[in-house]
Design a protein around this motif. Structure first.
Motif, PDB file in Angstrom:
ATOM      1  N   ASN A  49       1.521 -19.791  90.978  1.00  0.00           N
ATOM      2  CA  ASN A  49       2.883 -20.284  91.150  1.00  0.00           C
ATOM      3  C   ASN A  49       3.487 -19.640  92.387  1.00  0.00           C
ATOM      4  OD1 ASN A  49       3.517 -21.654  88.259  1.00  0.00           O
ATOM      5  ND2 ASN A  49       2.218 -19.844  87.998  1.00  0.00           N
ATOM      6  N   ALA A  62       3.632 -18.934  85.227  1.00  0.00           N
ATOM      7  CA  ALA A  62       4.809 -19.728  85.572  1.00  0.00           C
ATOM      8  C   ALA A  62       6.079 -19.149  84.974  1.00  0.00           C
ATOM      9  CB  ALA A  62       4.617 -21.170  85.107  1.00  0.00           C
ATOM     10  N   VAL A 101       5.061 -26.595  87.570  1.00  0.00           N
ATOM     11  CA  VAL A 101       5.547 -25.301  87.092  1.00  0.00           C
ATOM     12  C   VAL A 101       6.208 -25.469  85.725  1.00  0.00           C
ATOM     13  CG1 VAL A 101       7.122 -23.373  87.542  1.00  0.00           C
ATOM     14  CG2 VAL A 101       5.863 -24.416  89.433  1.00  0.00           C
TER      15      VAL A 101
END
Length: 367
Positions: free
Chosen positions: A111, A169, A237
């Motif tokens: 991420n 995430a 995400v």
């Protein structure tokens, strides 16, 4: 020797399947001067990623072909420092299979959080302008929070944006929210700033051989698109976040769906390519993104909180600010490169957004 990562798409793949293939690679790799180091498996979507060292792509692929016949969809060379920043070094390896230190599977997702921050001032002297050029107190807050949420800072040469890379995430979103909270709180005691945060995600290698560069580009575009002092998050995400409570914080976060991401990427790609063109207007923009002007207005307002005209002007201002910091051109040249056909109008717009004139800004010695 060069380092490569490859990408396989295998239906109904299992970890045991890939371990057997990895052992087959190891059995013959010395003959070809290749070393298959480790692999990541995502059984849910049938993705496999291998890290390999070898003299060239063709030789690495030959080992796969001779050992088990599972040829990669894509194989790309990676720079070792960039690889380590993205994939990290803190993990365990079980017969080539990469796991997180807590024993959970590392699916390969990373991420990317990008935060941009700049100051606003009503400067009458050069001292005041230091906060406009580089509000260090705000940047320090961002840089402290990235490792606090198990992230790694990644260098960025395009502008002054700060980048954090996260395996998780949830950690990336929590970090963004903490940065937002601290910047808003401490701003009461500091000169005014504007910050923007975008978060995207990707697996290591895409079908076209990209190694995270598109994910970084998307996160940057989200940080450009988002409204002041807000956080904009990609659809992947959101999908990867396992904390349902975070996903309900709609007042602090905005999530895009895949169609909105595609529109944002198209919009900014076209706009950035045309910024220096003083004749580039909304008619041409709406034609190039294939929507009517009313549709363009509704979409841009919904995503950015700004009209298309204001959004394009902000892109030009951001480009001008970067050029002014580089101090490679005079104000007239920067105005032209940023898409303004008048230095006086450029000065007016710049002062309205940043609180001082470009001429005063460019006199400072702060890079």
């Amino acid at each position: 020797m060069p380092i490569y990562m490859d990408f396989h798409k295998i239906a109904n793949v299992t970890i045991d399947d890939v371990k057997k293939a990895h052992m087959a690679d190891e059995a013959i790799q010395d003959k070809y001067g290749v070393k298959y180091h480790q692999f990541w498996v995502n059984q849910e979507n049938g993705s496999v990623f291998c890290l390999v060292e070898g003299p060239d792509k063709e030789t690495c692929e030959r080992v796969h072909q001779m050992a088990h016949g599972n040829l990669a969809c894509a194989l790309t060379e990676v720079e070792i420092g960039f690889y380590e920043k993205l994939m990290g070094k803190e993990h365990t390896v079980d017969n080539g299979h990469v796991k997180n230190n807590d024993g959970s599977e590392d699916l390969g997702y990373r991420n990317i959080l990008i935060a941009s921050v700049y100051g606003k001032t009503r400067a009458y002297g050069l001292t005041d302008l230091s906060q406009l050029q580089r509000p260090d107190w705000a940047r320090k807050i961002i840089m402290q929070n990235i490792p606090a949420f198990n992230g790694r800072e990644l260098g960025w040469e395009k502008d002054d944006s700060l980048i954090g890379v996260f395996h998780n995430a949830t950690h990336a979103i929590q970090c963004a929210l903490q940065i937002q909270q601290e910047l808003i709180h401490f701003e009461q005691k500091q000169p005014e700033i504007i910050f923007k945060i975008g978060i995207s995600a990707s697996q290591p290698v895409t079908q076209n051989g990209d190694f995270f560069k598109e994910a970084i580009k998307l996160a940057h575009r989200l940080s450009v698109t988002v409204q002041d002092n807000q956080i904009l998050i990609s659809s992947l995400v959101k999908k990867l976040c396992r904390n349902e409570e975070l996903l309900t914080k709609k007042s602090s976060l905005k999530f895009l769906n895949e169609k909105e991401e595609e529109f944002v990427s198209t919009l900014i790609s076209i706009a950035e390519a045309k910024l220096a063109d003083q004749q580039f207007d909304l008619n041409r923009l709406s034609n190039e993104v294939c929507v009517s002007r009313p549709q363009l207005y509704r979409k841009v307002m919904s995503l950015t909180g700004r009209s298309p005209i204001d959004f394009i002007r902000d892109l030009r201002m951001d480009k001008a600010l970067t050029l002014l910091k580089q101090k490679r051109s005079n104000i007239a040249e920067i105005a032209y490169e940023s898409g303004f056909n008048s230095s006086s109008y450029f000065t007016k717009c710049f002062a309205e957004k940043f609180g001082c004139t470009p001429s005063l800004f460019i006199k400072t010695d702060i890079a």
